[in-house]
Design a protein around this motif. Structure first.
Motif, PDB file in Angstrom:
ATOM      1  N   THR A 107      -2.389   3.127   5.846  1.00 60.20           N
ATOM      2  CA  THR A 107      -3.195   3.527   4.941  1.00 60.20           C
ATOM      3  C   THR A 107      -2.816   3.266   3.498  1.00 60.20           C
ATOM      4  O   THR A 107      -3.577   3.228   2.606  1.00 60.20           O
ATOM      5  CB  THR A 107      -3.460   5.327   5.110  1.00 60.20           C
ATOM      6  OG1 THR A 107      -2.265   5.834   5.011  1.00 60.20           O
ATOM      7  CG2 THR A 107      -4.077   5.629   6.557  1.00 60.20           C
ATOM      8  N   HIS A 142      -3.601  -0.738   3.405  1.00 57.79           N
ATOM      9  CA  HIS A 142      -5.138  -0.859   3.618  1.00 57.79           C
ATOM     10  C   HIS A 142      -6.047   0.260   3.526  1.00 57.79           C
ATOM     11  O   HIS A 142      -6.529   0.853   4.523  1.00 57.79           O
ATOM     12  CB  HIS A 142      -5.240  -1.478   4.857  1.00 57.79           C
ATOM     13  CG  HIS A 142      -4.103  -2.470   5.198  1.00 57.79           C
ATOM     14  ND1 HIS A 142      -4.332  -3.868   4.597  1.00 57.79           N
ATOM     15  CD2 HIS A 142      -3.418  -2.614   5.976  1.00 57.79           C
ATOM     16  CE1 HIS A 142      -3.272  -4.785   4.775  1.00 57.79           C
ATOM     17  NE2 HIS A 142      -2.609  -3.774   5.956  1.00 57.79           N
ATOM     18  N   ASN A 166      -8.881   0.917   2.339  1.00 57.09           N
ATOM     19  CA  ASN A 166     -10.327   0.868   2.686  1.00 57.09           C
ATOM     20  C   ASN A 166     -10.631   0.558   4.069  1.00 57.09           C
ATOM     21  O   ASN A 166     -11.662   0.813   4.674  1.00 57.09           O
ATOM     22  CB  ASN A 166     -10.910  -0.372   1.687  1.00 57.09           C
ATOM     23  CG  ASN A 166     -10.825   0.165   0.440  1.00 57.09           C
ATOM     24  OD1 ASN A 166     -11.038   1.194   0.313  1.00 57.09           O
ATOM     25  ND2 ASN A 166     -10.251  -0.766  -0.176  1.00 57.09           N
ATOM     26  N   GLU A 167      -9.504  -0.410   4.962  1.00 60.02           N
ATOM     27  CA  GLU A 167      -9.816  -0.685   6.227  1.00 60.02           C
ATOM     28  C   GLU A 167      -9.273   0.083   7.417  1.00 60.02           C
ATOM     29  O   GLU A 167      -9.884   0.307   8.518  1.00 60.02           O
ATOM     30  CB  GLU A 167      -9.062  -1.944   6.354  1.00 60.02           C
ATOM     31  CG  GLU A 167      -9.614  -3.176   5.687  1.00 60.02           C
ATOM     32  CD  GLU A 167      -9.262  -3.316   4.337  1.00 60.02           C
ATOM     33  OE1 GLU A 167      -8.215  -2.660   3.837  1.00 60.02           O
ATOM     34  OE2 GLU A 167      -9.676  -4.192   3.454  1.00 60.02           O
ATOM     35  N   HIS A 183      -8.607   3.624   9.190  1.00 60.49           N
ATOM     36  CA  HIS A 183      -9.343   5.070   9.399  1.00 60.49           C
ATOM     37  C   HIS A 183      -8.324   5.708  10.274  1.00 60.49           C
ATOM     38  O   HIS A 183      -8.315   5.287  11.538  1.00 60.49           O
ATOM     39  CB  HIS A 183     -10.823   5.026   9.773  1.00 60.49           C
ATOM     40  CG  HIS A 183     -11.593   4.103   8.649  1.00 60.49           C
ATOM     41  ND1 HIS A 183     -12.253   4.810   7.691  1.00 60.49           N
ATOM     42  CD2 HIS A 183     -11.903   2.708   8.636  1.00 60.49           C
ATOM     43  CE1 HIS A 183     -12.956   3.667   7.035  1.00 60.49           C
ATOM     44  NE2 HIS A 183     -12.557   2.591   7.279  1.00 60.49           N
ATOM     45  N   GLU A 231     -11.071  -4.067  10.383  1.00 56.00           N
ATOM     46  CA  GLU A 231     -11.422  -2.616  10.223  1.00 56.00           C
ATOM     47  C   GLU A 231     -10.726  -1.814  11.166  1.00 56.00           C
ATOM     48  O   GLU A 231     -10.923  -2.441  12.367  1.00 56.00           O
ATOM     49  CB  GLU A 231     -12.945  -2.168  10.058  1.00 56.00           C
ATOM     50  CG  GLU A 231     -13.172  -0.845   9.404  1.00 56.00           C
ATOM     51  CD  GLU A 231     -14.638  -0.431   9.496  1.00 56.00           C
ATOM     52  OE1 GLU A 231     -15.516  -1.180   8.789  1.00 56.00           O
ATOM     53  OE2 GLU A 231     -15.107   0.436  10.016  1.00 56.00           O
TER      54      GLU A 231
END
Lengths: 320, 355
Positions: A160, A163, A165-166, A168, A142
């Motif tokens: 983004t 990935h 979901n990973e 941020h 993450e």
């Protein structure tokens, strides 16, 4: 010979990403394959700038399994000693350069059940290679990546997009900040934290994790220090029997190299310990800036890391 | 050159023999007439032609017999080969390093053909021709480390690097000088070296660790280490001490020349690129005292080294009880003449024994 093994490369692509960051691609001059590497590794780029040779470490950001080319991203530092400015202003497509074999001082702990990456600004680069390495083996990771603004968010779209979901992203100019205590609190057992960014961010992550009871071994960080300019000083080198002058804009290590003294080094950023040098005598004060020596060693007056640390005073005699 | 492989044993009838060529290239470990621990590391980048330093992984006349002995040890005790789950990538690194090195250094014996991730590996001496997918364990009969080290002489300790330390997290250990992978697995550098006398006090391990942590890709290093073994046994493991320990009591003045072997380890160190682990191949060479004595320089020197060795070291290396017998034998080969510096036998220039 000092430093890692060398490779002759050619610049085969230069891509300005935004106002501050430019990406460079290197391929071997002889057309052969480059060594594979592990995510988090850096290379030291040698630049001939008139009479001086600049040696700058940059994290490798390309896929570690791709042996055709390496890529690095360089952030322009207008207040620095000119290494990054030289890369931005003077390096052209087709130029031939020398780089070192990959050296990894920021390796993944492959025992980790999960890898939690915290990046600030250009500190994103080692994570780009680590993410590619982990993706190959379906690793659990993450990323929390803090940038000044969307315009300066290098590789945000790529991250983004691939990935969602990973990855941020946090923008300073939108007053977004990583809620670190909450982030750490929610991690599964066996998580390892990796932080790369400005010194303040590294200190903040390390201190917060320690206060939250995280084991020291589970927190990994990398901060390359560029040598800072300072007052000129003189050093006596006992083994080489030379007295050398360290100028305002060069490091002690660079001054030794200029004088033909073969001094060991690897990272040139105060992290690896390779250039550790014994002090024989001194009268004055040390300006220690490395991460290698501990506090007791810093105050002992017996050791110095010439890649980033300086001296102010009358006499300094080194065992070199 | 084509190597003639011996058909020999390292157990039971001990038919192991060194040819004249093997004796001439034996890595005699003493560069001067005395011995003490030191961080005696140098770059591993070739060496004199036909010496054991010339290639990255030396292949010699004992290859096939050593691999047969390894297979037997593993059949009796599978725990001699272990790899903790996070070390699989390092195993692939090691497989790649050995396959690339051997196919480049011995093209007449080994071939590697790579087409993307599809690799074909041909080991002619062992009669192996396998095609597999790189990084896919399911396509090999064993894990990558076990697969390749069943085809490579010497032990292999694969060390994870983290927290400024090295960790014994994987290995293939069947030709060891009395240490156990099953006991040491998961230990760090200081833990697994804890039994060694004198070296800790001298700060040897702190300096050695610093050196090893900084070994870089493309710049391997090497050193020699040594001990003594009665009978040419490869597997002198703690697990089997009850079988071989007793053999140390069988030495007599009549049989010592043939039975007593100097055991030398060529230890090399390579940084593994994809995992950032370190591999530590430990290659064992055995030579009987009587074969060593064919080099007058080695005869003179071995006597002086053993005579002057601190008792702690002779005890640690397990030959203190046989030291008087060894000295009685070796003294016959020491005429007091000076020796030339360095480890090589210098057959052509060293004066013959004047005794």
């Amino acid at each position: 010979m000092s430093g890692a093994e060398k490779i002759a490369v050619k610049v085969t692509d230069i891509v300005p990403l935004n106002e501050l960051v430019t990406r460079f691609k290197f391929e071997r001059v002889d057309g052969g394959l480059l060594p594979t590497f592990s995510g988090g590794a850096h290379t030291v780029v040698e630049l001939r700038d008139g009479a001086i040779t600049r040696l700058n470490p940059y994290s490798l950001m390309s896929d570690p399994m791709d042996q055709r080319a390496y890529t690095i991203s360089v952030r322009r530092d207008d207040a620095g000693r000119g290494g990054s400015l030289f890369m931005h202003n003077n390096v052209r497509l087709g130029d031939e350069l020398t780089i070192s074999y990959p050296v990894n001082l920021f390796s993944l702990d492959l025992r980790a059940k999960k890898h939690l990456f915290i990046a600030g600004g250009i500190g994103i680069t080692p994570f780009l290679a680590q993410i590619k390495q982990l993706e190959l083996f379906n690793g659990n990771w993450e990323l929390h990546y803090s940038c000044r603004s969307p315009d300066l968010g290098s590789y945000v779209d790529e991250l983004t997009g691939r990935h969602p979901n990973e990855a941020h992203i946090y923008y300073d100019d939108q007053k977004q900040a990583i809620d670190l205590v909450r982030l750490l609190d929610g991690q599964p057992l066996g998580t390892h934290v990796y932080v790369c960014g400005p010194k303040g961010m590294i200190d903040w992550v390390r201190a917060t994790a320690a206060a939250e009871g995280w084991p020291r071994e589970a927190i990994h960080y990398e901060e390359f220090l560029a040598p800072k300019p300072g007052k000129p000083f003189e050093v006596k080198l006992a083994v080489s029997n030379k007295v050398i002058h360290v100028g305002e804009d060069e490091s002690l290590l660079e001054a030794m190299e200029r004088e033909g003294v073969d001094a060991p080094y690897l990272c040139r950023g105060g992290a690896c310990g390779q250039c550790e040098t014994d002090v024989i005598d001194y009268a004055g004060k040390f300006i220690h800036r490395d991460h290698w020596l501990d506090e007791a060693e810093h105050s002992s007056g017996k050791k110095i890391m010439p890649c980033v640390s300086r001296f102010e005073g009358k006499t300094l005699v080194l065992d070199r | 050159m084509t190597i003639q492989f011996n058909d020999e044993t390292f157990r039971d009838d001990y038919s192991f023999r060194n040819s004249d060529r093997a004796i001439r290239r034996f890595p005699f470990p003493f560069h001067e007439d005395s011995y003490m621990y030191s961080v005696n590391m140098e770059q591993h980048r070739g060496g004199p032609k036909d010496s054991i330093y010339e290639k990255r992984f030396d292949v010699d006349e004992h290859y096939l017999s050593e691999m047969r002995d390894r297979a037997q040890v593993l059949a009796d005790d599978p725990l001699r080969c272990q790899s903790l789950p996070h070390m699989t990538l390092a195993g692939w690194d090691l497989l790649e390093l050995i396959m690339v090195s051997k196919s480049e250094d011995y093209p007449d014996l080994f071939e590697l053909h790579r087409d993307g991730d599809t690799w074909r590996w041909i080991n002619k001496p062992m009669g192996i021709d396998d095609t597999f997918t790189f990084l896919d364990e399911a396509t090999l009969p064993y894990g990558p480390m076990e697969y390749i080290t069943r085809q490579a002489q010497g032990d292999f300790a694969v060390l994870d690097q983290r927290d400024d330390n090295l960790w014994m997290d994987a290995g293939m250990i069947t030709t060891q000088a009395d240490w156990s992978l099953d006991f040491d697995i998961g230990m760090n550098f200081f833990e697994w070296h804890a039994p060694v006398p004198l070296a800790h006090e001298k700060g040897i391990f702190v300096r050695a660790l610093k050196f090893l942590l900084n070994i870089q890709q493309g710049a391997p290093a090497r050193r020699l280490n040594w001990t003594m073994t009665v009978n040419p046994l490869l597997d002198t493991s703690p697990e089997n001490y009850h079988k071989w320990g007793i053999q140390k009591t069988t030495l007599t003045p009549e049989n010592i020349g043939a039975k007593q072997h100097l055991r030398v380890e060529l230890q090399t160190f390579f940084r593994l690129p994809r995992s950032n682990a370190l591999v530590f191949p430990i290659r064992c060479y055995l030579c009987s005292f009587q074969d060593l004595m064919t080099a007058p320089k080695w005869g003179r020197r071995l006597h002086r080294v053993i005579r002057d060795l601190p008792d702690e070291l002779a005890t640690y290396k397990g030959f203190i009880d046989n030291k008087p017998l060894m000295l009685e034998y070796l003294s016959k080969f020491d005429d007091g003449l000076p020796t030339s510096p360095g480890i090589w036998p210098e057959f052509e220039t060293e004066p013959p024994l004047a005794k």
